[in-house]
Structures are given as structure tokens and as C-alpha cells.
Write an enzyme that holds these catalytic residues in place. Sequence first.
Site, mmCIF file in Angstrom:
data_model
loop_
_atom_site.group_PDB
_atom_site.id
_atom_site.type_symbol
_atom_site.label_atom_id
_atom_site.label_comp_id
_atom_site.label_asym_id
_atom_site.label_seq_id
_atom_site.Cartn_x
_atom_site.Cartn_y
_atom_site.Cartn_z
ATOM 1 N N ASP A 86 -60.823 -10.177 -20.989
ATOM 2 C CA ASP A 86 -59.672 -11.054 -20.754
ATOM 3 C C ASP A 86 -58.356 -10.339 -21.057
ATOM 4 O O ASP A 86 -58.325 -9.396 -21.849
ATOM 5 C CB ASP A 86 -59.741 -12.271 -21.695
ATOM 6 C CG ASP A 86 -60.892 -13.201 -21.364
ATOM 7 O OD1 ASP A 86 -61.684 -12.883 -20.460
ATOM 8 O OD2 ASP A 86 -61.001 -14.247 -22.037
ATOM 9 N N HIS B 237 -61.659 -8.163 -24.831
ATOM 10 C CA HIS B 237 -60.274 -8.193 -24.335
ATOM 11 C C HIS B 237 -59.814 -6.784 -24.001
ATOM 12 O O HIS B 237 -59.921 -5.892 -24.863
ATOM 13 C CB HIS B 237 -59.339 -8.790 -25.391
ATOM 14 C CG HIS B 237 -59.610 -10.243 -25.646
ATOM 15 N ND1 HIS B 237 -60.649 -10.650 -26.448
ATOM 16 C CD2 HIS B 237 -59.016 -11.358 -25.162
ATOM 17 C CE1 HIS B 237 -60.674 -11.985 -26.458
ATOM 18 N NE2 HIS B 237 -59.689 -12.436 -25.698
HETATM 19 ZN ZN ZN Z 1 -56.771 -14.597 -23.143
#
Ligand code: ZN
Length: 212
Positions: free
Chosen positions: A32, A182
Site C-alpha cells: 500500500d 507498505h
Molecule cells: Zn495506506
Amino acid sequence: MKERIPGFVKWIYPKRIWEAPAEDKSIYLTFDDGPVPQVTPWVLEQLKAFDAKATFFCIGENVQKHPDIFGKIIHEGHTIGNHTYNHLNGWKTGTDEYLLNTLKCQQVIQKNHPSKKPLKNPLFRPPYGKIKNRQAGELQKRGFKVVMWSIVSLDYDTRISPERCYHNVVRNARPGSVIVFHDSFKAEPNLLEVLPRILEVYSREGFIFKAL
Ligand SMILES: [Zn+2]
């Protein structure tokens, strides 16, 4: 935030995707908050070294800033998902604004995507996992698939060590797990240590890393 999602939460929101079928030894890595320089290209290199495919939930603003990196993700065979244009917190945002922001991100994704045809059933992951029922409903009405996760690595949490981050994943991963990482600067210190280890351990055990 819990590293593993309790079963009852999945039962309350059956229309959202929490994990994939566990028929084969597949693991679904997701990244992400990118694309960003340095981190995203590094992730792509790691994935390539293990012939792994993954899913990248991109922030629209970052796609706009780094269209070349965005293009590389697609070129290397990974799947793209929408993560709103400005990383909005659904619980603190009105439904109209949330919808518009997500559609704006989808426009940027579409504009920078080599496929000129409208992307069907785009994947969407709510930032922070915070989304109101109405927001999810409105997105689903427009064909979006709302993707949650089964495991959070907590890579973004600068208070936890790479070792703990690694164990968050290996303690909980099983066939069909959807794991959140991430590709962001904040997560970088943990990611740099943990991602290669995860790729290596599960490859050795005969797992395949697939995109959603
Ligand atoms: Zn996020």
C-alpha cells in the site's frame, strides 16, 4: 491494530475480500501507499528475483507524481489497486467526498494504465482499513471490489523491530493469506529486512506468490 483479523469481523463484512481460497500454496502480498522512488523499485526487484507477483494499492497522488514507476509495476505483471487519491480516512470523511476522491484516483490509474479500455471491477483498499458501510456499498455498486487483508505486517510502525514484523507474518501466514506491506518511506527500514526473508522462506517451502 491486530496483526490477524478475527473470524467474526470477516463474518460481519462477507462482501469484502479478506483472504483468497486456500486450495493451493499461494500467498498474496500486497503493498500500500506507493508508488514512491527508491522503495517501490526496490520492492519490484525483490519480487522479480523470486518470480513473485503482488498487488499494489496505489495512492492517486503518487501515481500522478511517479507515472514511470507506476508503469513499471504493471509492466512487470503485478496487479494495481486503488487506495484513494489522498489516503483518506473513511471514518472521518463524508461519503460523497470519499467517493469522489476514490473515483479521482481511479481516473489517474486509468489515464496512466497501458490498457485504454476501462478497467473492470477495480480493486480498492481503504486506507487504515477505515471505511463506513455506506462508502463500501457505494463503491461496490460502481463495481469496485473492496479488499481488506488477513495479516498486517505492521512494517509501517517505527516502534517495532524488523524481527517482530517478520514474526507477525510467519506466525500467521497460511495458504490464501492476504498480507499487507507498505512501499513507503516510513515502512522502508522494516521492509528492507523483512521482505527478502519472507520471499525466501515461503519460496523454499514451495509457496507461490500471486497477485489478486
Ligand atoms: Zn495506506
